[in-house]
Design an enzyme around this catalytic site. Structure first.
Site, mmCIF file in Angstrom:
data_model
loop_
_atom_site.group_PDB
_atom_site.id
_atom_site.type_symbol
_atom_site.label_atom_id
_atom_site.label_comp_id
_atom_site.label_asym_id
_atom_site.label_seq_id
_atom_site.Cartn_x
_atom_site.Cartn_y
_atom_site.Cartn_z
ATOM 1 N N TYR A 33 -44.985 33.146 45.626
ATOM 2 C CA TYR A 33 -45.000 32.480 44.324
ATOM 3 C C TYR A 33 -46.417 32.384 43.788
ATOM 4 O O TYR A 33 -47.393 32.674 44.485
ATOM 5 C CB TYR A 33 -44.373 31.090 44.421
ATOM 6 C CG TYR A 33 -45.234 30.032 45.083
ATOM 7 C CD1 TYR A 33 -45.892 29.074 44.324
ATOM 8 C CD2 TYR A 33 -45.388 29.990 46.468
ATOM 9 C CE1 TYR A 33 -46.673 28.101 44.915
ATOM 10 C CE2 TYR A 33 -46.153 29.017 47.079
ATOM 11 C CZ TYR A 33 -46.803 28.070 46.293
ATOM 12 O OH TYR A 33 -47.576 27.107 46.893
ATOM 13 N N LYS A 145 -49.398 33.633 49.625
ATOM 14 C CA LYS A 145 -48.869 32.455 48.936
ATOM 15 C C LYS A 145 -47.350 32.448 49.093
ATOM 16 O O LYS A 145 -46.591 32.747 48.155
ATOM 17 C CB LYS A 145 -49.295 32.435 47.472
ATOM 18 C CG LYS A 145 -49.192 31.052 46.828
ATOM 19 C CD LYS A 145 -49.910 31.023 45.489
ATOM 20 C CE LYS A 145 -49.747 29.687 44.784
ATOM 21 N NZ LYS A 145 -50.422 28.571 45.469
ATOM 22 N N LEU A 201 -55.546 29.866 51.996
ATOM 23 C CA LEU A 201 -55.161 30.520 50.760
ATOM 24 C C LEU A 201 -56.356 30.371 49.825
ATOM 25 O O LEU A 201 -56.679 29.256 49.395
ATOM 26 C CB LEU A 201 -53.925 29.856 50.143
ATOM 27 C CG LEU A 201 -53.475 30.470 48.826
ATOM 28 C CD1 LEU A 201 -52.909 31.868 49.048
ATOM 29 C CD2 LEU A 201 -52.457 29.588 48.127
#
Length: 282
Positions: A33, A145, A201
């Site tokens: 996402y 992600k 991330l």
């Protein structure tokens, strides 16, 4: 009031959007996402968000979708929902099979879902928050992600029990990131943040803050930091697309600096606001 969402080529009211119970995103969290902030109908750092979405999709084996498709989708979402300031959410999964199977039993068409939600835009430096240091229990590909956020949610709940807004995570003493943000430590006027490897991330806001800091003449070091260094930090702040620049006033029982927003953090926050104003005025 309903918003319009995009689902596999159709525009439908959010309460009417449905996916198959055999969708691999639903059964296995087999998808990725992205979240894009929008200020006055202008997507912020959209190129970087789309590039990360494509990297994440490629990393788990979903065929690449042209960047132009995503740009148009984001534009359509904003205008169809008539929102000035919002967060665009995009989710891409491997799609729906005819049965539950760990490996797909047939070629699948990816499921594409996108929606918007209102965004309260920050123009002042937020009030410092408390974070709690917790062991990072997540998997080892945090650079993807992934929609699989169970570990992140568990850690957020644990932090909340300690009266903290966010967990500050570590692996064997090495600080990684928050459950939904990156972190920066300030020491003697310089910024320190973990390297963009597989254990974090690398946030788009993180990338932008590093660039802004260097434009301001602030040194930035992307290095491994130990939890013991936290008690000696002059300032600490968090970054994310929705949070932007969030000062930290307390880490567990340790007060950071004087517990208020530090000088460097305030300088970075103001530079971030200036970049938003520039986007809006273009």
């Amino acid at each position: 009031m309903s918003n319009l969402v995009y689902l596999n080529g159709d525009w439908v009211a959010d309460e009417n959007a449905k996916v198959s119970v055999f969708d691999r995103g639903f059964l296995f969290a087999d998808g990725v996402y992205e979240v894009v902030p929008v200020y006055q109908r202008r997507p912020f750092l959209l190129n970087l968000h789309i590039q990360r979405l494509q990297r994440s999709a490629e990393a788990i084996g979903i065929e690449s979708i042209a960047a132009e498709f995503w740009y148009q989708l984001v534009s359509d979402l904003i205008h169809r929902n008539n929102l000035d300031d919002c967060l665009v959410y995009i989710q891409l999964t491997f799609g729906a099979d005819s049965q539950r199977s760990h490996l797909p039993t047939q070629p699948l068409t990816p499921t594409i879902y996108a929606s918007v939600s209102p965004l309260q835009v920050h123009w002042n430096t937020p009030t410092p928050v408390k974070v709690a240091v917790l062991e990072d229990i997540r998997w080892h590909r945090c650079d993807i992600k992934s929609i699989s956020l169970l570990g992140n949610i568990m850690l957020k709940r644990e932090a909340a029990k300690k009266g903290a807004l966010e967990p500050l995570l570590h692996r064997n003493g090495r600080i990684t990131e928050g459950a939904s943000c990156n972190y920066f430590l300030v020491k003697q006027g310089a910024l320190y943040t973990p390297p963009a490897d597989h254990l974090i991330l690398a946030g788009i806001t993180r990338t932008w803050v590093i660039q802004l800091a260097r434009q301001l003449g602030i040194e930035v070091f992307e290095v491994v930091c130990d939890v013991n260094q936290l008690q000696h930090a002059d300032e600490v702040f968090l970054t994310s697309s929705s949070r932007e620049v969030q000062p930290v006033g307390q880490i567990d029982d340790i007060i950071v600096g004087n517990g208020q927003c530090g000088v460097i953090t305030a300088q970075i926050a103001e530079a971030f606001h200036a970049s938003k104003r520039h986007l809006i005025q273009e």
